[in-house]
Design a protein around this motif. Structure first.
Motif, PDB file in Angstrom:
ATOM      1  N   MET A   1       0.679  -1.282   0.009  1.00 30.86           N
ATOM      2  CA  MET A   1       0.138   0.153   0.091  1.00 30.86           C
ATOM      3  C   MET A   1       0.738   1.128   0.045  1.00 30.86           C
ATOM      4  SD  MET A   1      -2.958  -0.254  -0.530  1.00 30.86           S
ATOM      5  CE  MET A   1      -4.335   0.621  -0.546  1.00 30.86           C
ATOM      6  N   ASP A   2       2.030   1.264   0.521  1.00 36.75           N
ATOM      7  CA  ASP A   2       2.966   2.267   0.596  1.00 36.75           C
ATOM      8  C   ASP A   2       3.261   2.652  -0.780  1.00 36.75           C
ATOM      9  OD1 ASP A   2       2.732   2.810   3.423  1.00 36.75           O
ATOM     10  OD2 ASP A   2       4.470   1.299   3.820  1.00 36.75           O
ATOM     11  N   THR A   3       3.380   1.860  -1.655  1.00 33.01           N
ATOM     12  CA  THR A   3       4.016   2.284  -3.128  1.00 33.01           C
ATOM     13  C   THR A   3       2.660   2.894  -3.561  1.00 33.01           C
ATOM     14  OG1 THR A   3       5.001   0.156  -3.071  1.00 33.01           O
ATOM     15  CG2 THR A   3       4.623   1.197  -4.926  1.00 33.01           C
ATOM     16  N   THR A   4       1.579   2.558  -3.674  1.00 27.21           N
ATOM     17  CA  THR A   4       0.318   3.110  -4.112  1.00 27.21           C
ATOM     18  C   THR A   4       0.355   4.650  -3.591  1.00 27.21           C
ATOM     19  OG1 THR A   4      -0.744   0.893  -4.382  1.00 27.21           O
ATOM     20  CG2 THR A   4      -1.993   2.964  -4.727  1.00 27.21           C
ATOM     21  N   ALA A   6       2.781   6.558  -2.515  1.00 29.46           N
ATOM     22  CA  ALA A   6       3.782   7.156  -3.009  1.00 29.46           C
ATOM     23  C   ALA A   6       3.465   7.605  -4.369  1.00 29.46           C
ATOM     24  CB  ALA A   6       4.948   6.635  -2.651  1.00 29.46           C
ATOM     25  N   LEU A   7       2.981   6.793  -5.143  1.00 26.54           N
ATOM     26  CA  LEU A   7       2.624   6.853  -6.522  1.00 26.54           C
ATOM     27  C   LEU A   7       1.516   7.822  -6.804  1.00 26.54           C
ATOM     28  CD1 LEU A   7       3.030   3.301  -8.166  1.00 26.54           C
ATOM     29  CD2 LEU A   7       4.592   5.279  -8.333  1.00 26.54           C
ATOM     30  N   ARG A   8       0.608   7.783  -5.766  1.00 26.27           N
ATOM     31  CA  ARG A   8      -0.515   8.809  -6.043  1.00 26.27           C
ATOM     32  C   ARG A   8      -0.213  10.303  -5.454  1.00 26.27           C
ATOM     33  NH1 ARG A   8      -6.073   7.155  -5.455  1.00 26.27           N
ATOM     34  NH2 ARG A   8      -6.210   4.833  -5.305  1.00 26.27           N
ATOM     35  N   TYR A   9       1.018  10.519  -4.743  1.00 25.69           N
ATOM     36  CA  TYR A   9       1.573  11.683  -4.131  1.00 25.69           C
ATOM     37  C   TYR A   9       2.321  12.144  -5.312  1.00 25.69           C
ATOM     38  CZ  TYR A   9       4.565  15.013  -1.630  1.00 25.69           C
ATOM     39  OH  TYR A   9       5.173  16.357  -1.440  1.00 25.69           O
ATOM     40  N   ASP A  60       1.129   6.717 -15.681  1.00 26.25           N
ATOM     41  CA  ASP A  60       1.405   5.283 -16.143  1.00 26.25           C
ATOM     42  C   ASP A  60       1.956   4.317 -14.870  1.00 26.25           C
ATOM     43  OD1 ASP A  60       0.386   6.260 -18.649  1.00 26.25           O
ATOM     44  OD2 ASP A  60       2.563   6.093 -19.571  1.00 26.25           O
ATOM     45  N   ARG A  61       2.776   4.889 -14.307  1.00 27.50           N
ATOM     46  CA  ARG A  61       3.401   4.265 -13.034  1.00 27.50           C
ATOM     47  C   ARG A  61       2.069   3.732 -11.972  1.00 27.50           C
ATOM     48  NH1 ARG A  61       7.514   7.862 -13.558  1.00 27.50           N
ATOM     49  NH2 ARG A  61       6.799   8.910 -11.530  1.00 27.50           N
ATOM     50  N   LEU A  62       1.457   4.569 -11.718  1.00 27.02           N
ATOM     51  CA  LEU A  62       0.241   4.596 -10.671  1.00 27.02           C
ATOM     52  C   LEU A  62      -0.917   3.553 -11.346  1.00 27.02           C
ATOM     53  CD1 LEU A  62      -1.414   5.381  -8.209  1.00 27.02           C
ATOM     54  CD2 LEU A  62      -2.267   7.169  -9.563  1.00 27.02           C
TER      55      LEU A  62
END
Length: 103
Positions: A1-4, A6-9, A60-62
């Protein structure tokens, strides 16, 4: 979840950066008067294009993390020239309205 998270941020921050540069482009285009303004506009347009590229990459990453089936194949945005809606129109301005300029 931390990855998501960070990607949203990153996605939100790249959008804010692009939006800020786009607003500046619009303000400069509205006050386009002399060669110095044209140079500033061109520089700001390049910054806005760079910000848009960064935002698309963040998007694209998100998307790849959220929905792997929608992941795009790797595309080197920085090495390609986009055409169509993603490019800035050439500013059109008639006459020289520079302050202090004589015709």
């Amino acid at each position: 979840m931390d990855t998501t998270k960070a990607l949203r941020y990153d996605y939100r921050k790249t959008w804010e950066t692009f939006s800020r540069h786009t607003n500046t482009v619009h303000k400069l285009a509205a006050s386009l008067a002399c060669a110095a303004d044209k140079a500033a506009l061109a520089a700001e347009m390049r910054l806005a294009d760079t910000a848009l590229t960064a935002h698309k990459e963040a998007r694209d990453r998100l998307a790849a993390v959220m929905i792997p089936a929608l992941a795009w194949p790797a595309k080197p945005y920085a090495n390609t020239r986009t055409t169509g809606r993603d490019t800035w129109p050439t500013p059109r301005h008639s006459g020289s309205a520079c302050k202090g300029a004589t015709a």
